[in-house]
Design an enzyme around this catalytic site. Structure first.
Site, PDB file in Angstrom:
ATOM      1  N   GLU A 495       4.097 -12.329  -7.296  1.00 25.55           N
ATOM      2  CA  GLU A 495       4.144 -12.074  -8.730  1.00 25.55           C
ATOM      3  C   GLU A 495       5.142 -12.953  -9.484  1.00 25.55           C
ATOM      4  O   GLU A 495       6.003 -12.452 -10.224  1.00 25.55           O
ATOM      5  CB  GLU A 495       4.444 -10.578  -8.966  1.00 25.55           C
ATOM      6  CG  GLU A 495       3.433  -9.703  -8.239  1.00 25.55           C
ATOM      7  CD  GLU A 495       3.655  -8.198  -8.420  1.00 25.55           C
ATOM      8  OE1 GLU A 495       4.698  -7.819  -8.959  1.00 25.55           O
ATOM      9  OE2 GLU A 495       2.765  -7.425  -8.022  1.00 25.55           O
ATOM     10  N   GLU A 601      -4.968  -7.257  -2.256  1.00 22.06           N
ATOM     11  CA  GLU A 601      -4.538  -5.865  -2.463  1.00 22.06           C
ATOM     12  C   GLU A 601      -5.588  -5.061  -3.222  1.00 22.06           C
ATOM     13  O   GLU A 601      -5.270  -4.311  -4.148  1.00 22.06           O
ATOM     14  CB  GLU A 601      -3.215  -5.842  -3.253  1.00 22.06           C
ATOM     15  CG  GLU A 601      -2.125  -6.696  -2.630  1.00 22.06           C
ATOM     16  CD  GLU A 601      -0.803  -6.646  -3.394  1.00 22.06           C
ATOM     17  OE1 GLU A 601      -0.642  -5.755  -4.254  1.00 22.06           O
ATOM     18  OE2 GLU A 601       0.045  -7.512  -3.119  1.00 22.06           O
TER      19      GLU A 601
HETATM   20  C1  XIL Z   1       3.533  -1.217  -3.878  1.00 23.29           C
HETATM   21  C2  XIL Z   1       3.519  -0.184  -2.776  1.00 23.29           C
HETATM   22  O1  XIL Z   1       2.207   0.163  -2.473  1.00 23.29           O
HETATM   23  C3  XIL Z   1       4.284   1.026  -3.184  1.00 23.29           C
HETATM   24  O2  XIL Z   1       4.394   1.935  -2.121  1.00 23.29           O
HETATM   25  C4  XIL Z   1       5.682   0.628  -3.673  1.00 23.29           C
HETATM   26  O3  XIL Z   1       6.323   1.767  -4.198  1.00 23.29           O
HETATM   27  C5  XIL Z   1       5.585  -0.438  -4.712  1.00 23.29           C
HETATM   28  O4  XIL Z   1       4.842  -1.514  -4.251  1.00 23.29           O
HETATM   29  N1  XIL Z   1       1.645  -5.454  -5.895  1.00 23.29           N
HETATM   30  C6  XIL Z   1       2.186  -5.756  -4.686  1.00 23.29           C
HETATM   31  C7  XIL Z   1       2.519  -4.707  -3.730  1.00 23.29           C
HETATM   32  O5  XIL Z   1       2.308  -6.949  -4.352  1.00 23.29           O
HETATM   33  O6  XIL Z   1       3.589  -5.018  -2.921  1.00 23.29           O
HETATM   34  C8  XIL Z   1       2.746  -3.379  -4.433  1.00 23.29           C
HETATM   35  O7  XIL Z   1       2.893  -2.370  -3.448  1.00 23.29           O
HETATM   36  C9  XIL Z   1       1.604  -3.081  -5.343  1.00 23.29           C
HETATM   37  C10 XIL Z   1       1.468  -4.135  -6.402  1.00 23.29           C
END
Ligand code: XIL
Length: 699
Positions: A495, A601
């Protein structure tokens, strides 16, 4: 293989009988065959039906793999020729090796399940190059024949179609020395894959030239294996090599299975029919849809191990020179995954042997519902797992069964790996890796640098470039090299781009080193594990065009500077109403970079949020049946989007962020109720599971 019978005949509606009608029907329909002697046979023939040639195959794990044997030198086992004689399979193949480029090997086994336990024996009847065997029993001389292509310095010309004979097929030492057959070279430079088939009077020799041409020459049964006529062009079309011809039982029809090649080198087989061996070949049912076996009509029930169906043989009904085979018989072939051959010279491609069995309708149905999700796709399909899931056996059994790639939900993020005072904690990360390895899953590393997972002591280093550099270097070195060779790929920076503007996000690294921090950390990661694939990962780039442009600018800059960046992670936390067209447009732009593409994701929600913690807006309170179906469609479309737009070489896979609604991060992170995944709160498959599976298997 299921308990092996000689070969499996299926109960499907497509029978040999209907096929014979088709043969005849085709001649009637096409009307171009001049040599059709028995035209009265066609009078009552049913009209040609396309469905009769809708082959559907089941493929299990490879039956032979050069890597299985204790011979470091072996690269590939390919070009199978097989007969069933006296209760055993007798298999002859080309062996590609590092020391000796080509040799021929022989294996014998009772059933295909045992093939891997036998070590193929290298045939001693030729020293130099020989390959692509065809083995059959020549009844008039009561001898086994092996036809192949070979080179010998004492021959003139040196490269020839060749043969050897044997009185005992089970004895690899019994073959006579290879001799040339004096088949004249056509105008082409290349001619290969010689195939002999006989009728009552003549022996025919067919071969291809890798240019769309297939030739035929002939001799009398009495003169065989010599006395070949000048080769004549027998077919010209969108074909490549390995034209293997069989007599269909009962009628005078011949089936020619010819290997063709797609633009990206993937191989597949087409089917052609002729009424007699010197007759005209007609594609079945037409050149564009006459596919006999290709990745598209093969269900790989043990997981995808090939994208090519190359150099194969239909298993024969008998052993002799007539080459009789039924249309429903299994097909033995060589295969390889596109990604395992990319960039390799032909001789270094690790071809393995597989066996295709035709599926009947019930099996076809079963195969789409009763197998792991990942087997539907020719690339890894993953899930991310959080610690509370890792502690739950039911959850982990599903994860290990359905997926073949794993991402740790949080365990490899900085705040988990390193605590105050540089204390590393790898316990959790190790646990994920052990799990992945014991379940044959690829481990994806997520993530090295992320503004949302910075321990306070790291934030405090902001502005102190020496200290932050040293920390970052040490951190990346420690983490990445710890898992060197075990973690295939890392999201190096997560990000990095701001929503709506495409500007770089401010974080400790940006504020200290400027935009150059990206180059710096990619290089650090590469140094720590030069073989790991390095990704830049972000969200909303599938819909926010300013953000995508900013993201792609970073990628292009890094590439231009020669920085080792190998992939783009599109997180794909999407919503039901994100338009597919927009996602396709954005995906295409990512594909244009030439980098690997990971949907990293995936989840699909109904409600909204503003991308920040607690920012959910509840609109739908309940998941209706209708919504379930809509979500299933969206999952299917998402996988189709990937398959349609990402070329084979760039497919790194699709990972879901979790897999069951019960554990979704969406609920606690955005503080809304939603149902974004493919299993429900009771850990049961939702319609989305099947939609996704269908999409994964689409071409
Ligand atoms: C999220 C996790 O799923 C949660 O458990 C945590 O509290 C926050 O992060 N983008 C990403 C991931 O790259 O690492 C994030 O994961 C969700 C959004």
């Amino acid at each position: 293989m299921r308990g092996y019978i000689y070969y499996k005949r299926t109960q499907k509606s497509k029978s040999s009988l209907s096929f014979l009608h088709v043969v005849v029907g085709i001649f009637l329909a096409i009307g171009t065959i001049t040599s059709c002697e028995n035209s009265d046979r066609t009078t009552n023939a049913p009209a040609y039906q396309e469905a009769d040639f809708a082959f559907k195959w089941e493929l299990k794990n490879p039956i032979l793999d050069a890597a299985m044997f204790d011979e470091e030198d072996w690269i590939a086992i390919k070009d199978p020729s097989i007969v069933r004689y006296e209760g055993k399979w007798h298999l002859f193949c080309t062996l590609r090796g590092k020391e000796r480029s080509h040799a021929m090997v022989y294996s014998s086994f009772d059933d295909f399940e045992e093939a891997a336990q036998t070590t193929p024996i290298v045939l001693p009847n030729h020293d130099g190059y020989f390959c692509a065997p065809q083995v059959f029993y020549f009844t008039p001389q009561e001898k086994w024949y092996m036809i192949c292509q070979a080179k010998d310095d004492d021959w003139s010309p040196k490269y020839q179609a060749a043969f050897a004979t044997s009185e005992d097929i089970a004895d690899p030492n019994a073959w006579s020395a290879l001799q040339p057959m004096n088949v004249a070279r056509p105008p082409e430079d290349r001619f290969l894959d010689f195939w002999v088939i006989c009728d009552e009077e003549k022996a025919y020799n067919f071969f291809t030239c890798d240019n769309g041409n297939m030739y035929r020459c002939e001799t009398t049964i009495a003169d065989f294996p010599f006395g070949w006529s000048t080769p004549e062009l027998a077919y010209q079309g969108d074909i490549f090599e390995a034209s293997h011809i069989y007599k269909l039982p009962g009628e005078n029809g011949y089936l020619n299975l010819i290997e063709a090649q797609k633009e990206d080198d993937r191989r597949y087989f087409k089917a052609y029919l002729a009424e007699q061996l010197d007759g005209a070949w007609q594609p079945v049912p037409s050149d564009s849809i006459g596919t006999y076996a290709a990745v598209e009509n093969v269900v790989q029930v043990d997981g995808s191990w090939t994208n090519s169906i190359s150099h194969g043989e239909l298993i024969r009904d008998g052993i002799d020179e007539k080459m009789e085979a039924s249309l429903d018989n299994p097909f033995i072939f060589q295969g390889v995954l596109h990604r395992n051959r990319a960039g390799k010279k032909y001789g270094n491609i690790p071809w393995r042997l597989g066996l295709l069995n035709q599926m009947n309708d019930a099996e076809e149905q079963d195969s789409t519902t009763n197998r792991p999700l990942y087997t539907a796709a020719p690339y890894p399909v993953g899930t991310s797992i959080r610690l509370n899931m890792l502690r739950n056996d039911t959850v982990m059994n599903i994860a290990g069964y359905e997926f073949n790639s794993l991402t740790a939900g949080n365990a490899m993020k900085m705040r988990r790996v390193i605590r105050e005072g540089f204390e590393y904690n790898f316990e959790e990360a190790d646990e994920y890796l052990d799990y992945a390895e014991s379940h044959d899953m690829r481990m994806f590393g997520h993530t090295l640098l992320w503004h949302s997972s910075m321990p306070d002591f790291v934030k405090e280093l902001e502005g102190d470039s020496a200290a932050l550099y040293n920390f970052t270097k040490q951190y990346i070195d420690t983490l990445v090299s710890r898992y060197k060779g075990r973690i295939d790929a890392w999201d190096v920076v997560n990000e990095p781009v701001l929503d709506g503007t495409g500007e770089l996000r401010e974080n400790a690294w940006y504020n200290t080193f400027g935009a150059d921090y990206l180059e710096m950390v990619f290089r650090m990661a590469h140094e720590a594990d030069p073989s790991a694939k390095l990704f830049l990962n972000d969200y909303n780039i599938e819909r926010d065009s300013a953000k995508l442009e900013g993201f792609l600018k970073i990628v292009r800059d890094l590439k231009q500077k020669g920085v080792p960046i190998h992939g783009i992670g599109m997180q794909m936390h999407i919503r039901m109403d994100v338009p597919n067209e927009r996602m396709a447009k954005h995906l295409k732009k990512c594909v244009e970079t030439g980098l690997l593409i990971h949907f990293s994701e995936v989840d699909i929600i109904f409600n909204r949020h503003n991308d920040s913690k607690g920012g959910g807006k509840q609109k739908y309170n309940e998941l209706t049946e209708e919504m379930k179906v809509q979500q299933s469609d969206k999952y299917r479309q998402l996988a189709q989007l990937y398959n349609e737009n990402v070329p084979y070489d760039q497919r790194f896979g699709i990972t879901l962020w979790g897999f069951a609604d019960r554990y979704t991060w969406i609920r606690y992170f955005f503080e809304i109720m939603d149902w974004p995944l493919i299993f429900d709160d009771a850990l049961l498959k939702k319609p989305a599971y099947y939609g996704f599976m269908e999409g994964l298997g689409s071409e």
